[in-house]
Design a protein around this motif. Sequence first.
Motif, PDB file in Angstrom:
ATOM      1  N   GLY A 126      21.691  27.406  62.135  1.00 42.80           N
ATOM      2  CA  GLY A 126      22.163  28.177  63.271  1.00 42.80           C
ATOM      3  C   GLY A 126      22.715  29.328  62.849  1.00 42.80           C
ATOM      4  O   GLY A 126      22.524  30.319  63.853  1.00 42.80           O
ATOM      5  N   SER A 127      23.134  30.817  61.981  1.00 45.96           N
ATOM      6  CA  SER A 127      23.607  31.244  62.036  1.00 45.96           C
ATOM      7  C   SER A 127      22.316  32.283  62.001  1.00 45.96           C
ATOM      8  O   SER A 127      21.208  32.284  61.671  1.00 45.96           O
ATOM      9  N   ILE A 128      22.828  34.047  62.596  1.00 46.34           N
ATOM     10  CA  ILE A 128      22.220  34.910  62.935  1.00 46.34           C
ATOM     11  C   ILE A 128      22.650  35.927  61.526  1.00 46.34           C
ATOM     12  O   ILE A 128      23.929  35.913  61.786  1.00 46.34           O
ATOM     13  N   HIS A 129      21.662  37.020  61.411  1.00 45.31           N
ATOM     14  CA  HIS A 129      21.790  37.939  59.972  1.00 45.31           C
ATOM     15  C   HIS A 129      21.677  39.641  60.439  1.00 45.31           C
ATOM     16  O   HIS A 129      20.196  39.175  60.692  1.00 45.31           O
ATOM     17  N   VAL A 130      22.750  39.987  60.162  1.00 47.03           N
ATOM     18  CA  VAL A 130      21.931  41.268  60.385  1.00 47.03           C
ATOM     19  C   VAL A 130      21.769  42.188  59.133  1.00 47.03           C
ATOM     20  O   VAL A 130      22.661  42.140  58.218  1.00 47.03           O
ATOM     21  N   LEU A 131      20.496  43.007  58.992  1.00 43.68           N
ATOM     22  CA  LEU A 131      20.299  43.071  57.258  1.00 43.68           C
ATOM     23  C   LEU A 131      19.586  44.480  57.455  1.00 43.68           C
ATOM     24  O   LEU A 131      19.352  45.326  58.827  1.00 43.68           O
ATOM     25  N   ASP A 132      19.976  45.286  56.641  1.00 41.01           N
ATOM     26  CA  ASP A 132      19.030  46.691  56.523  1.00 41.01           C
ATOM     27  C   ASP A 132      18.152  46.430  56.098  1.00 41.01           C
ATOM     28  O   ASP A 132      17.188  45.785  56.491  1.00 41.01           O
ATOM     29  N   GLU A 133      17.240  47.863  56.073  1.00 42.37           N
ATOM     30  CA  GLU A 133      15.388  47.262  56.130  1.00 42.37           C
ATOM     31  C   GLU A 133      14.792  47.372  54.736  1.00 42.37           C
ATOM     32  O   GLU A 133      13.725  45.973  54.810  1.00 42.37           O
ATOM     33  N   SER A 134      16.198  47.226  53.778  1.00 42.48           N
ATOM     34  CA  SER A 134      14.926  46.687  52.445  1.00 42.48           C
ATOM     35  C   SER A 134      15.502  45.308  52.101  1.00 42.48           C
ATOM     36  O   SER A 134      14.708  44.343  51.943  1.00 42.48           O
ATOM     37  N   ALA A 135      16.634  44.401  52.844  1.00 45.39           N
ATOM     38  CA  ALA A 135      16.840  43.411  52.316  1.00 45.39           C
ATOM     39  C   ALA A 135      15.577  42.441  53.416  1.00 45.39           C
ATOM     40  O   ALA A 135      15.405  41.234  53.283  1.00 45.39           O
TER      41      ALA A 135
ATOM     42  N   TYR B 281      17.045  34.718  60.937  1.00 41.87           N
ATOM     43  CA  TYR B 281      17.322  33.912  61.520  1.00 41.87           C
ATOM     44  C   TYR B 281      17.809  32.299  60.569  1.00 41.87           C
ATOM     45  O   TYR B 281      16.329  32.344  60.631  1.00 41.87           O
ATOM     46  N   ASP B 282      18.252  31.736  60.445  1.00 41.40           N
ATOM     47  CA  ASP B 282      18.812  30.684  59.729  1.00 41.40           C
ATOM     48  C   ASP B 282      18.295  29.449  60.607  1.00 41.40           C
ATOM     49  O   ASP B 282      19.588  29.203  61.485  1.00 41.40           O
ATOM     50  N   VAL B 283      17.239  28.663  60.692  1.00 39.96           N
ATOM     51  CA  VAL B 283      16.980  27.524  61.538  1.00 39.96           C
ATOM     52  C   VAL B 283      17.827  26.542  61.588  1.00 39.96           C
ATOM     53  O   VAL B 283      18.188  26.261  62.314  1.00 39.96           O
ATOM     54  N   ASN B 284      18.125  26.408  60.321  1.00 37.85           N
ATOM     55  CA  ASN B 284      19.000  24.425  60.022  1.00 37.85           C
ATOM     56  C   ASN B 284      20.438  24.812  60.819  1.00 37.85           C
ATOM     57  O   ASN B 284      21.343  23.646  61.068  1.00 37.85           O
TER      58      ASN B 284
ATOM     59  N   ASN C 280      11.110  26.008  51.973  1.00 31.40           N
ATOM     60  CA  ASN C 280       9.650  26.636  52.891  1.00 31.40           C
ATOM     61  C   ASN C 280      10.738  27.907  53.812  1.00 31.40           C
ATOM     62  O   ASN C 280      10.616  27.219  54.778  1.00 31.40           O
ATOM     63  N   LEU C 281      10.185  28.594  52.948  1.00 31.23           N
ATOM     64  CA  LEU C 281      10.624  29.795  54.148  1.00 31.23           C
ATOM     65  C   LEU C 281       9.947  30.188  55.178  1.00 31.23           C
ATOM     66  O   LEU C 281      10.814  30.910  56.196  1.00 31.23           O
ATOM     67  N   LYS C 282       8.919  30.474  55.992  1.00 30.69           N
ATOM     68  CA  LYS C 282       8.747  30.529  56.901  1.00 30.69           C
ATOM     69  C   LYS C 282       9.351  29.262  57.777  1.00 30.69           C
ATOM     70  O   LYS C 282       9.190  29.907  59.119  1.00 30.69           O
ATOM     71  N   LYS C 283       9.404  28.302  57.111  1.00 34.98           N
ATOM     72  CA  LYS C 283       9.761  27.748  58.381  1.00 34.98           C
ATOM     73  C   LYS C 283      10.988  27.768  58.466  1.00 34.98           C
ATOM     74  O   LYS C 283      11.448  27.098  60.112  1.00 34.98           O
ATOM     75  N   ASN C 284      11.894  27.830  57.747  1.00 35.70           N
ATOM     76  CA  ASN C 284      13.275  27.460  57.627  1.00 35.70           C
ATOM     77  C   ASN C 284      14.383  29.516  57.696  1.00 35.70           C
ATOM     78  O   ASN C 284      15.540  29.046  58.145  1.00 35.70           O
ATOM     79  N   VAL C 285      13.767  29.805  57.138  1.00 32.40           N
ATOM     80  CA  VAL C 285      14.390  31.294  57.659  1.00 32.40           C
ATOM     81  C   VAL C 285      13.830  32.280  58.484  1.00 32.40           C
ATOM     82  O   VAL C 285      12.364  31.972  58.001  1.00 32.40           O
TER      83      VAL C 285
ATOM     84  N   ALA D 139      22.004  35.024  47.525  1.00 32.38           N
ATOM     85  CA  ALA D 139      22.594  34.015  47.181  1.00 32.38           C
ATOM     86  C   ALA D 139      23.995  33.519  46.971  1.00 32.38           C
ATOM     87  O   ALA D 139      23.822  32.770  47.659  1.00 32.38           O
ATOM     88  N   GLY D 140      25.022  34.822  47.920  1.00 31.02           N
ATOM     89  CA  GLY D 140      25.361  34.625  48.642  1.00 31.02           C
ATOM     90  C   GLY D 140      25.988  34.346  50.141  1.00 31.02           C
ATOM     91  O   GLY D 140      26.518  32.919  50.221  1.00 31.02           O
ATOM     92  N   LEU D 141      25.035  34.476  50.682  1.00 32.64           N
ATOM     93  CA  LEU D 141      24.550  33.570  52.171  1.00 32.64           C
ATOM     94  C   LEU D 141      24.547  32.318  51.789  1.00 32.64           C
ATOM     95  O   LEU D 141      24.974  31.696  52.251  1.00 32.64           O
ATOM     96  N   LYS D 142      23.431  32.479  50.707  1.00 33.20           N
ATOM     97  CA  LYS D 142      23.032  30.938  50.845  1.00 33.20           C
ATOM     98  C   LYS D 142      23.700  29.692  50.092  1.00 33.20           C
ATOM     99  O   LYS D 142      24.275  28.424  50.250  1.00 33.20           O
ATOM    100  N   GLN D 143      24.704  30.212  49.305  1.00 29.85           N
ATOM    101  CA  GLN D 143      25.949  29.592  48.783  1.00 29.85           C
ATOM    102  C   GLN D 143      26.717  29.490  50.184  1.00 29.85           C
ATOM    103  O   GLN D 143      27.986  28.451  50.205  1.00 29.85           O
ATOM    104  N   GLU D 144      27.257  30.235  50.917  1.00 28.81           N
ATOM    105  CA  GLU D 144      28.311  29.607  52.205  1.00 28.81           C
ATOM    106  C   GLU D 144      27.075  29.087  52.889  1.00 28.81           C
ATOM    107  O   GLU D 144      28.040  28.307  54.092  1.00 28.81           O
ATOM    108  N   GLY D 145      26.493  28.308  53.011  1.00 28.96           N
ATOM    109  CA  GLY D 145      25.588  28.210  53.832  1.00 28.96           C
ATOM    110  C   GLY D 145      24.862  28.465  55.013  1.00 28.96           C
ATOM    111  O   GLY D 145      25.012  27.417  55.923  1.00 28.96           O
ATOM    112  N   THR D 146      24.891  29.830  54.969  1.00 29.97           N
ATOM    113  CA  THR D 146      24.332  30.245  56.237  1.00 29.97           C
ATOM    114  C   THR D 146      23.353  30.966  56.728  1.00 29.97           C
ATOM    115  O   THR D 146      22.500  31.997  57.393  1.00 29.97           O
ATOM    116  N   LEU D 147      22.398  31.075  55.326  1.00 29.35           N
ATOM    117  CA  LEU D 147      20.946  31.444  55.073  1.00 29.35           C
ATOM    118  C   LEU D 147      20.186  30.195  53.649  1.00 29.35           C
ATOM    119  O   LEU D 147      21.295  30.135  52.790  1.00 29.35           O
TER     120      LEU D 147
END
Length: 483
Positions: A35-44, A30-33, A13-18, A88-96
């Motif tokens: 607590g990580s926060i990521h700076v994105l470019d506009e495309s991402a 903001y990755d809810v579970n 559930n993306l809306k609930k968790n990111v 996918a890389g951020l997901k693998q490291e557990g921050t997104l």
Amino acid sequence: MLNLEMLNLHQYNLKKNVHAFRQGDLFLAYDVNSGSIHVLDESAYQILQRMEELQERGMAGEGLDKDRLRQGGDKQPPELEEILEELAGLKQEGTLFSPEAPEKPPAYPEKPVVKAICLHVAHDCNLRCEYCFAGTGAFGGVRTLMDFETGAKAIDYVLEASGHRTHCEVDFFGGEPLLNFPVVKDLVHYGREAAAKAGKSIKFTLTTNAVLLDDEVQDFLEAEDISVVLSLDGRPEVHDRMRPYADGSGSYEEVVPAIRRFVAKRPESSPYAVGTYYYVRGTYTHFNLDFDRDVLHMADLGIERISLEPVVAGPQDAYAFREEDLEKIYASYDRLGEEILERRRRKQDFNFFHFNVALDQGPCLPKRISGCGAGHEYVAVSPEGDLYPCHQFVGQEQYKLGSLHAEDKVALDAELVQAFRSAHIYAKPACRECWARFACSGGCHAANTAFTGDLNQVYTLGCKLQQKRLEVALYLKVKELQG
């Protein structure tokens, strides 16, 4: 075909968790579970938003081709591939897209462990604040002061009811507690001695409107390391409109000099309200939706620890918020965030309590699920010695937990205790799906019941304000880390 299988998000559930959002000049996720926060470019940012949109429309599990993902942003396929690989890389490291913690309610001992009490030493006040939830100090009853004997029983109660805990808290509250200053002084001395005999310690806090905050009181508060919450709503016209004396005259000119003298005595104070601290706390209403000006007014007075809370009021009150006020309130929080950054650059920083957020530490998961502990870890004591879940429930007979004068004064109403223990985020339908759930912890019990009549139904306008404050807080934390 390019689908979300490579990220394995078709059941996530993306809306609930990111939470992807724009604040100031930054795009953030903001990755809810975790607590990580990521700076994105506009495309991402646009791709994340598009993913959420497609998922909500039931299209994220199959047939998610490149053209669908590109809608909402003119992205070329190579860039899309690169963005998805990075995600996918951020997901693998557990921050997104981090996994949700199991929905496990917090576990409590069978017998409540009460670690803090709010001691209502005065059900009377020298001001007549229009928005006062305490009915201008009397809490719906008679105007009265707590005697020393009742206060001593309350201190004995928390020392006993706190069980194995060695650190307890006692908050002097009202009404205006300084109307009963001699008893406050006696109770502090009694509490120090009683705690020492029990092998424990007590942290004292006092909340005051500052009308009686003279040199004697200030010296006592400093000598005893008592934390203090002082009341000020901001600019003179704003403060005086809502916080007058009984004769209708304003109180700003009397309280501001006293507050300024006190905060000058206590230059070092925790921004997170731990240890010995001061905070100047106010309330904003429909009448000052530009409340960022009130925060800055207080900062310009030399006040460095500021909290300005939204009023909680019903539609019958002229000062209550309307739905159409939200955009102006959001704009005030936005302006305040940018002004904090500007003052930080000029070395004129101050702390706004609602913009405090810690990315690398904070309350444990059970506390983030359950919130303040009202009704089982924290109770309020009326001048008569009756026990309630917190200061905002005092005088409401249906929420009376017990009495200091009962044969078993430590016993609390088991049904009410269970009701408050059960009012965690997993019991509230709105909270279970909210991205801010671990920061908000389900909101204020008193506000929820006042608006819905149910501990497990939320005050929705309060939720929206909490979400906005958290967005600005996360933005400011990123700016701080960026230097």
